[in-house]
Design an enzyme around this catalytic site. Structure first.
Site, PDB file in Angstrom:
ATOM      1  N   CYS A  10     -12.371  -6.188  -6.996  1.00  0.00           N
ATOM      2  CA  CYS A  10     -11.623  -6.222  -8.503  1.00  0.00           C
ATOM      3  C   CYS A  10     -12.074  -7.664  -8.942  1.00  0.00           C
ATOM      4  O   CYS A  10     -11.575  -8.654  -8.349  1.00  0.00           O
ATOM      5  CB  CYS A  10     -10.336  -6.089  -8.507  1.00  0.00           C
ATOM      6  N   CYS A  56      -5.330 -12.405 -12.044  1.00  0.00           N
ATOM      7  CA  CYS A  56      -3.957 -11.213 -12.271  1.00  0.00           C
ATOM      8  C   CYS A  56      -2.942 -11.352 -11.027  1.00  0.00           C
ATOM      9  O   CYS A  56      -1.831 -11.522 -11.693  1.00  0.00           O
ATOM     10  CB  CYS A  56      -4.611  -9.782 -11.673  1.00  0.00           C
ATOM     11  N   CYS A  65      -2.725  -8.386  -6.585  1.00  0.00           N
ATOM     12  CA  CYS A  65      -3.211  -8.399  -5.285  1.00  0.00           C
ATOM     13  C   CYS A  65      -3.408  -9.639  -4.617  1.00  0.00           C
ATOM     14  O   CYS A  65      -3.732 -10.762  -5.240  1.00  0.00           O
ATOM     15  CB  CYS A  65      -4.547  -7.667  -5.398  1.00  0.00           C
ATOM     16  N   CYS A 111      -7.314  -1.280 -13.169  1.00  0.00           N
ATOM     17  CA  CYS A 111      -6.600  -1.625 -11.912  1.00  0.00           C
ATOM     18  C   CYS A 111      -6.825  -0.610 -10.969  1.00  0.00           C
ATOM     19  O   CYS A 111      -6.408   0.584 -11.262  1.00  0.00           O
ATOM     20  CB  CYS A 111      -5.341  -1.934 -12.316  1.00  0.00           C
ATOM     21  N   GLN A 139      10.603   3.915  -4.898  1.00  0.00           N
ATOM     22  CA  GLN A 139       9.525   3.518  -4.227  1.00  0.00           C
ATOM     23  C   GLN A 139       8.333   3.754  -4.873  1.00  0.00           C
ATOM     24  O   GLN A 139       7.837   5.053  -5.530  1.00  0.00           O
ATOM     25  CB  GLN A 139       9.347   4.193  -2.710  1.00  0.00           C
ATOM     26  N   ASP A 144      18.206  -0.793   4.516  1.00  0.00           N
ATOM     27  CA  ASP A 144      17.035  -0.860   4.002  1.00  0.00           C
ATOM     28  C   ASP A 144      17.351  -2.237   2.854  1.00  0.00           C
ATOM     29  O   ASP A 144      17.237  -1.701   1.911  1.00  0.00           O
ATOM     30  CB  ASP A 144      16.526   0.159   3.512  1.00  0.00           C
ATOM     31  N   CYS A 174      11.336  -5.109   4.290  1.00  0.00           N
ATOM     32  CA  CYS A 174      10.183  -5.284   3.411  1.00  0.00           C
ATOM     33  C   CYS A 174       9.672  -6.710   3.347  1.00  0.00           C
ATOM     34  O   CYS A 174       8.740  -7.373   2.785  1.00  0.00           O
ATOM     35  CB  CYS A 174      10.384  -4.884   1.861  1.00  0.00           C
TER      36      CYS A 174
HETATM   37  N1  SAH Z   1      16.818   2.380   0.731  1.00  0.00           N
HETATM   38  C1  SAH Z   1      16.320   2.658  -0.770  1.00  0.00           C
HETATM   39  C2  SAH Z   1      16.375   1.483  -1.581  1.00  0.00           C
HETATM   40  C3  SAH Z   1      15.906   0.080  -0.783  1.00  0.00           C
HETATM   41  S1  SAH Z   1      15.725  -1.349  -1.850  1.00  0.00           S
HETATM   42  C4  SAH Z   1      14.860   3.161  -1.005  1.00  0.00           C
HETATM   43  O1  SAH Z   1      14.266   3.377  -0.060  1.00  0.00           O
HETATM   44  O2  SAH Z   1      14.558   3.693  -2.015  1.00  0.00           O
HETATM   45  C5  SAH Z   1      17.106  -2.256  -1.729  1.00  0.00           C
HETATM   46  C6  SAH Z   1      18.414  -1.746  -2.085  1.00  0.00           C
HETATM   47  O3  SAH Z   1      19.532  -2.562  -1.786  1.00  0.00           O
HETATM   48  C7  SAH Z   1      18.384  -1.774  -3.927  1.00  0.00           C
HETATM   49  O4  SAH Z   1      18.747  -0.730  -4.447  1.00  0.00           O
HETATM   50  C8  SAH Z   1      19.347  -2.846  -4.345  1.00  0.00           C
HETATM   51  O5  SAH Z   1      20.203  -2.696  -5.380  1.00  0.00           O
HETATM   52  C9  SAH Z   1      20.432  -2.653  -2.939  1.00  0.00           C
HETATM   53  N2  SAH Z   1      21.099  -4.160  -2.572  1.00  0.00           N
HETATM   54  C10 SAH Z   1      20.762  -5.549  -2.766  1.00  0.00           C
HETATM   55  N3  SAH Z   1      21.904  -6.158  -2.439  1.00  0.00           N
HETATM   56  C11 SAH Z   1      22.771  -5.359  -1.686  1.00  0.00           C
HETATM   57  C12 SAH Z   1      24.066  -5.464  -1.345  1.00  0.00           C
HETATM   58  N4  SAH Z   1      24.668  -6.822  -1.156  1.00  0.00           N
HETATM   59  N5  SAH Z   1      24.869  -4.566  -0.996  1.00  0.00           N
HETATM   60  C13 SAH Z   1      24.384  -3.413  -1.109  1.00  0.00           C
HETATM   61  N6  SAH Z   1      23.330  -2.871  -1.763  1.00  0.00           N
HETATM   62  C14 SAH Z   1      22.322  -3.954  -2.045  1.00  0.00           C
END
Ligand code: SAH
Length: 395
Positions: A16, A22, A25, A98, A222, A320, A347
């Site tokens: 790109c 940008c 990426c 993009c 996501q 997560d 992540c």
């Molecule tokens: N498991 C979900 C979201 C993951 S993103 C999925 O895969 O779609 C991480 C999430 O953690 C977000 O929704 C964010 O609002 C939440 N978060 C951030 N800090 C937090 C906390 N202290 N306690 C609970 N949730 C929290």
């Protein structure tokens, strides 16, 4: 507008011309080399905990983004141009090709620019305060084909609204709903609180791992659904969910992982800080006809400590968290809750490494580490880690 994408005829790889300007990426190299780079980074940081499995790649690592945000502006020759907003440079990179974005969304953006001319709709100019359209947000449900167009405007008045809706939906029958979002604030690419449904029912529904999820303009969802399905499948498989397992889905967002676990027979408690996400999670549970999942709107660490204090226990904890990772309070609750399995979806490798040291000190051992390439061409590495309670004697 000039074309930025060059396709290598021998291997189909694309590069790109906007790469440097940008910033969206960060890896400007063939896909196989990107995967090697990510694998090496994951191994460097995580192999002290357990062997790192080969990263799960994308078959076609392009046009994966189901969420496309576009800004518009009038250029020096008085033409409407569109592009991507750089959060770092606070300006727009003009592009309409993009290679990360959904292709239907890109075609709609092209039509929108033509319609803005014929309907005399001007992009909003933050310097003069003139103009209507601040940005557009297009969200696509890959599995159902539903598509939502959100027109973010500075004021609620939208001229010739009905004709505008007719024109854009005639040209793009894939659009299933159109929402006007009124944003009087001045933070770029944000949504205001007020939505006016212009067409359809105001949301789209997507499917992941056999469950249905409602996505509204404000919902977190996501952005790479193909890889998300692989990521969630790995997480659920790692947990080995059985009928009646007591499961916590911490940082649950709109409830996705917990809902999939509940569909597999687990009794689930989801915890999430953002009240809008919890609202979506509750309606997602209903949408899937599930009665074995409950959501709590609070800090994940506080929730775990409270459960532990009440003498509760559980079989599996999914977490997560955002890039900042989890907290010592969360991890210390495990000594009382004593889950046999913890499935950490991360992540960010740096915070994952930091947290894995604490989990290890709390008596858990990493059993497998699976990186998943959720965001080709960027430097982000997503990882699923299964941790298992080491000492039978500590139960
Ligand atoms: N498991 C979900 C979201 C993951 S993103 C999925 O895969 O779609 C991480 C999430 O953690 C977000 O929704 C964010 O609002 C939440 N978060 C951030 N800090 C937090 C906390 N202290 N306690 C609970 N949730 C929290």
């Amino acid at each position: 507008m000039s074309k930025h994408i060059v396709i290598n005829k021998s291997n189909g790889e694309r590069s790109c011309g906007c790469f440097k300007r940008c910033g969206g990426c960060q890896l400007d190299k063939p896909y196989a080399e990107q995967l090697e780079w990510k694998q090496a980074k994951a191994e460097r940081m995580l192999s002290r905990f357990c062997k790192v499995r080969p990263i799960i790649s994308m078959e076609i690592p392009y046009n994966y983004r189901n969420k496309v945000q576009t800004v518009y502006k009038v250029n020096g020759s008085r033409r409407i141009i569109s592009g991507i907003y750089q959060s770092s440079g606070h300006s727009m990179t003009a592009t309409d090709d993009c290679f990360l974005e959904d292709e239907n969304a890109q075609a709609i953006v092209k039509t929108l620019k033509e319609l803005m001319v014929s309907f005399k709709i001007l992009p909003y100019n933050p310097d003069s305060g003139q103009g209507l359209l601040k940005h557009t947000l297009i969200r696509v449900a890959r599995s159902t084909g539903e598509l939502m167009l959100v027109l973010v405007t500075a004021s609620p008045i939208f001229p010739a609204k009905k004709n505008f809706v007719r024109a854009i939906t005639q040209k793009h029958p894939c659009i299933t709903t159109i929402v006007q979002n009124i944003n009087k604030g001045n933070v770029p690419l944000t949504l205001g609180d007020r939505n006016i449904i212009m067409y359809g029912n105001g949301y789209i529904t997507d499917e992941l791992c056999g469950c249905r999820f409602k996505v509204s303009p404000h919902s977190f969802y996501q952005v790479n659904p193909i890889q998300t399905e692989k990521l969630y499948s790995e997480a659920i498989k790692a947990a080995g969910i059985k009928e009646g397992d007591r499961v916590i889905d911490a940082y649950c967002g709109t409830g996705t992982i917990g809902i999939i676990a509940a569909k597999n027979g687990a009794d689930v408690a989801g915890v999430e800080l953002n009240p809008a996400a919890v609202k979506d999670a509750v309606s997602n549970a209903k949408l899937n006809g599930l009665h074995n999942i409950t959501f709590y709107n609070e800090d994940a660490g506080d929730f775990m400590i409270k459960l532990a204090g009440a003498g509760e226990s559980c079989d599996t904890v999914f977490l997560d968290p955002p890039r900042a990772g989890t907290t010592e309070a969360f991890i210390s609750s495990l000594s009382q809750l004593k889950p046999e399995k913890i499935v950490y979806v991360s992540c960010k490798l740096e915070t994952l490494t930091r947290d894995l040291k604490l989990f290890t000190a709390a008596g858990y051992k990493a059993k497998f580490i699976q990186p998943v390439d959720m965001f080709p061409h960027t430097n982000h590495v997503e990882t699923v880690v299964l941790l298992s309670r080491e000492f039978a004697g500590t139960k």
